[in-house]
Design a protein around this motif. Structure first.
Motif, PDB file in Angstrom:
ATOM      1  N   PHE A  11       0.809  -1.212   0.000  1.00  0.00           N
ATOM      2  CA  PHE A  11       0.000   0.000   0.000  1.00  0.00           C
ATOM      3  C   PHE A  11       0.848   1.269   0.000  1.00  0.00           C
ATOM      4  O   PHE A  11       0.518   2.233  -0.684  1.00  0.00           O
ATOM      5  N   TYR A  12       1.927   1.286   0.763  1.00  0.00           N
ATOM      6  CA  TYR A  12       2.765   2.480   0.825  1.00  0.00           C
ATOM      7  C   TYR A  12       3.400   2.766  -0.538  1.00  0.00           C
ATOM      8  O   TYR A  12       3.429   3.904  -0.989  1.00  0.00           O
ATOM      9  N   ARG A  13       3.897   1.723  -1.188  1.00  0.00           N
ATOM     10  CA  ARG A  13       4.519   1.893  -2.506  1.00  0.00           C
ATOM     11  C   ARG A  13       3.511   2.438  -3.533  1.00  0.00           C
ATOM     12  O   ARG A  13       3.859   3.214  -4.401  1.00  0.00           O
ATOM     13  N   GLN A  14       2.251   2.011  -3.406  1.00  0.00           N
ATOM     14  CA  GLN A  14       1.222   2.462  -4.337  1.00  0.00           C
ATOM     15  C   GLN A  14       0.923   3.951  -4.168  1.00  0.00           C
ATOM     16  O   GLN A  14       0.666   4.658  -5.136  1.00  0.00           O
TER      17      GLN A  14
ATOM     18  N   GLY B  82      15.920  -4.679  12.428  1.00  0.00           N
ATOM     19  CA  GLY B  82      17.287  -5.019  12.045  1.00  0.00           C
ATOM     20  C   GLY B  82      17.393  -5.347  10.572  1.00  0.00           C
ATOM     21  O   GLY B  82      18.345  -4.948   9.897  1.00  0.00           O
ATOM     22  N   MET B  83      16.396  -6.086  10.055  1.00  0.00           N
ATOM     23  CA  MET B  83      16.389  -6.446   8.631  1.00  0.00           C
ATOM     24  C   MET B  83      16.287  -5.208   7.751  1.00  0.00           C
ATOM     25  O   MET B  83      16.963  -5.103   6.731  1.00  0.00           O
ATOM     26  N   SER B  84      15.446  -4.278   8.161  1.00  0.00           N
ATOM     27  CA  SER B  84      15.253  -3.080   7.332  1.00  0.00           C
ATOM     28  C   SER B  84      16.516  -2.233   7.275  1.00  0.00           C
ATOM     29  O   SER B  84      16.805  -1.623   6.254  1.00  0.00           O
ATOM     30  N   GLN B  85      17.278  -2.211   8.354  1.00  0.00           N
ATOM     31  CA  GLN B  85      18.498  -1.413   8.393  1.00  0.00           C
ATOM     32  C   GLN B  85      19.668  -2.136   7.735  1.00  0.00           C
ATOM     33  O   GLN B  85      20.400  -1.555   6.946  1.00  0.00           O
ATOM     34  N   ALA B  86      19.837  -3.411   8.045  1.00  0.00           N
ATOM     35  CA  ALA B  86      20.996  -4.157   7.574  1.00  0.00           C
ATOM     36  C   ALA B  86      20.904  -4.524   6.096  1.00  0.00           C
ATOM     37  O   ALA B  86      21.903  -4.510   5.388  1.00  0.00           O
TER      38      ALA B  86
ATOM     39  N   GLY C  42      14.344  -1.052   3.856  1.00  0.00           N
ATOM     40  CA  GLY C  42      13.595  -0.216   4.785  1.00  0.00           C
ATOM     41  C   GLY C  42      12.125  -0.042   4.486  1.00  0.00           C
ATOM     42  O   GLY C  42      11.272  -0.459   5.263  1.00  0.00           O
ATOM     43  N   LYS C  43      11.812   0.574   3.353  1.00  0.00           N
ATOM     44  CA  LYS C  43      10.415   0.862   3.035  1.00  0.00           C
ATOM     45  C   LYS C  43       9.602  -0.413   2.869  1.00  0.00           C
ATOM     46  O   LYS C  43       8.474  -0.505   3.337  1.00  0.00           O
ATOM     47  N   SER C  44      10.171  -1.399   2.197  1.00  0.00           N
ATOM     48  CA  SER C  44       9.447  -2.649   1.946  1.00  0.00           C
ATOM     49  C   SER C  44       9.144  -3.387   3.245  1.00  0.00           C
ATOM     50  O   SER C  44       8.043  -3.897   3.434  1.00  0.00           O
ATOM     51  N   VAL C  45      10.113  -3.434   4.135  1.00  0.00           N
ATOM     52  CA  VAL C  45       9.936  -4.141   5.410  1.00  0.00           C
ATOM     53  C   VAL C  45       8.906  -3.432   6.276  1.00  0.00           C
ATOM     54  O   VAL C  45       8.016  -4.062   6.838  1.00  0.00           O
TER      55      VAL C  45
END
Length: 171
Positions: free
Chosen positions: A9-12, A79-83, A87-90
């Motif tokens: 939704f955010y990407r859209q 941690g996944m979004s940073q490493a 970011g946005k997808s997570v």
């Protein structure tokens, strides 16, 4: 064997949101037009949040009514979004919100939510023979020396399911 197919939704809404935020940045802070534009931006963000929440409620309800026990991996999404630079997808997935919804819906129905430790080698382990091998994130197909070949996430899902069943048997 099914994928979640998250709608993103955010990407859209990203293009529309960026346009409205650009307009907001050109307004004089505190003016009536700035306030009106700020509300437009806030409404767009709220709509995205509501779409995400609605989708997650529907998915968690479906899982809670269909299964007696749901097994998930306890992932460190921050941690996944940073490493991994996702970011946005997570953050768009709302994983924490989903696990909260799923947890209380299963508890209401007297069912179980089993969380697998985040350090469990679900991706590196062969779901056929149990052998472990290191894998890069770019490798999307799991190939074992025993001859087993599967899509990386499918192999991981089987390992999570087997570990969850093992943990359920212990309790």
């Amino acid at each position: 064997g099914e994928k979640a197919n998250y709608p993103r939704f955010y990407r859209q809404s990203l293009d529309k949101l960026a346009k409205e935020q650009r307009i907001l940045s050109r307004r004089k802070k505190g003016s009536a037009r700035w306030e009106k534009q700020r509300l437009k931006v806030a409404e767009l963000q709220e709509k995205t949040a509501n779409q995400r929440k609605n989708f997650l409620h529907h998915q968690s309800k479906e899982l809670a009514t269909t299964y007696d026990a749901v097994i998930i991996e306890d992932l460190d999404m921050k941690g996944m979004s940073q490493a991994l630079h996702f970011g946005k997808s997570v953050h768009d997935n709302g994983w924490g919100m989903f696990t909260t919804f799923l947890s209380y819906k299963l508890k209401e129905q007297g069912k179980q939510l089993v969380k697998i430790d985040k350090w469990f080698p679900s991706t590196k382990k062969c779901s056929c023979c149990g052998a472990e091998k290191p894998m890069k994130l770019s490798e999307r197909t799991y190939r074992c020396s025993c001859g087993y070949v599967a899509y990386r996430d499918y192999n991981s899902a089987i390992n999570i399911k087997n570990e969850g069943i093992r943990l359920l048997a212990l309790t």
